[in-house]
Design a protein around this motif. Sequence first.
Motif, mmCIF file in Angstrom:
data_model
loop_
_atom_site.group_PDB
_atom_site.id
_atom_site.type_symbol
_atom_site.label_atom_id
_atom_site.label_comp_id
_atom_site.label_asym_id
_atom_site.label_seq_id
_atom_site.Cartn_x
_atom_site.Cartn_y
_atom_site.Cartn_z
ATOM 1 N N GLU A 42 0.824 -1.210 0.000
ATOM 2 C CA GLU A 42 0.000 0.000 0.000
ATOM 3 C C GLU A 42 0.857 1.258 0.000
ATOM 4 O OE1 GLU A 42 -2.540 -0.551 3.369
ATOM 5 O OE2 GLU A 42 -4.002 -1.714 2.209
ATOM 6 N N SER A 43 1.926 1.272 0.769
ATOM 7 C CA SER A 43 2.781 2.457 0.793
ATOM 8 C C SER A 43 3.531 2.607 -0.534
ATOM 9 C CB SER A 43 3.749 2.414 1.971
ATOM 10 O OG SER A 43 4.619 1.308 1.870
ATOM 11 N N GLY A 44 3.873 1.511 -1.168
ATOM 12 C CA GLY A 44 4.500 1.579 -2.484
ATOM 13 C C GLY A 44 3.565 2.163 -3.529
ATOM 14 N N ARG A 45 2.299 1.747 -3.489
ATOM 15 C CA ARG A 45 1.313 2.303 -4.428
ATOM 16 C C ARG A 45 1.074 3.780 -4.153
ATOM 17 N NH1 ARG A 45 -1.031 -0.636 -7.964
ATOM 18 N NH2 ARG A 45 -2.884 0.646 -8.161
ATOM 19 N N ALA A 46 1.060 4.160 -2.879
ATOM 20 C CA ALA A 46 0.891 5.576 -2.537
ATOM 21 C C ALA A 46 2.066 6.391 -3.071
ATOM 22 C CB ALA A 46 0.769 5.739 -1.022
ATOM 23 N N ALA A 47 3.275 5.867 -2.976
ATOM 24 C CA ALA A 47 4.450 6.570 -3.495
ATOM 25 C C ALA A 47 4.385 6.701 -5.018
ATOM 26 C CB ALA A 47 5.720 5.840 -3.072
ATOM 27 N N LEU A 108 2.846 17.634 -0.726
ATOM 28 C CA LEU A 108 1.843 16.632 -1.094
ATOM 29 C C LEU A 108 1.685 15.639 0.043
ATOM 30 C CD1 LEU A 108 -0.027 15.295 -3.199
ATOM 31 C CD2 LEU A 108 1.974 14.038 -4.006
ATOM 32 N N ALA A 109 0.447 15.445 0.475
ATOM 33 C CA ALA A 109 0.134 14.455 1.508
ATOM 34 C C ALA A 109 -0.790 13.409 0.901
ATOM 35 C CB ALA A 109 -0.527 15.115 2.705
ATOM 36 N N VAL A 110 -0.435 12.147 1.051
ATOM 37 C CA VAL A 110 -1.253 11.036 0.560
ATOM 38 C C VAL A 110 -1.611 10.168 1.760
ATOM 39 C CG1 VAL A 110 -1.380 9.046 -0.981
ATOM 40 C CG2 VAL A 110 -0.071 11.059 -1.666
ATOM 41 N N ASP A 111 -2.911 9.933 1.960
ATOM 42 C CA ASP A 111 -3.408 9.090 3.056
ATOM 43 C C ASP A 111 -4.141 7.905 2.471
ATOM 44 O OD1 ASP A 111 -2.578 10.917 5.044
ATOM 45 O OD2 ASP A 111 -4.404 12.088 4.767
#
Length: 139
Positions: A42-47, A108-111
């Motif tokens: 999930e963190s990889g996809r967010a990045a 940029l903030a991604v949650d």
Amino acid sequence: MDRQRGYTLIEVIVAFAVLGLGLMLLLGTLSNGTRQVRWAAESGRAALHARSLLDDVGIAVPITPGQSAGTFEDGRYRWTLEIAPFVDPDAPPALAAPDGDGLFELTLAVDWGEAGPRERLRLQTLRLRAPDAAAMVVP
């Protein structure tokens, strides 16, 4: 009368208890491992989404001060982009660009998920906004 050798009931119960405890620890470790793999995915996809969005700034998205928000993957990932003029605290005020061109700070903030501390990605970068081509007309 010959005594038969074997295990007593107490020994069998203790053996099963030790086996159960071992299996419980093993399953807990495997469960934690799958949770870590899911978090990494999930963190990889967010990045990847964040990189894609930041790459568009200055090309498809104009560099104008303000804040924008949106989602990726039908709301699974939520993002907020804030663009503000960058002011170098060490630079003299005379070097500030009076016409609004210059460096801009992008935050940029991604949650994703419950947006806990491990489910949040925050990136900051600087972008140079080039002067408009129409304003560069040479007489």
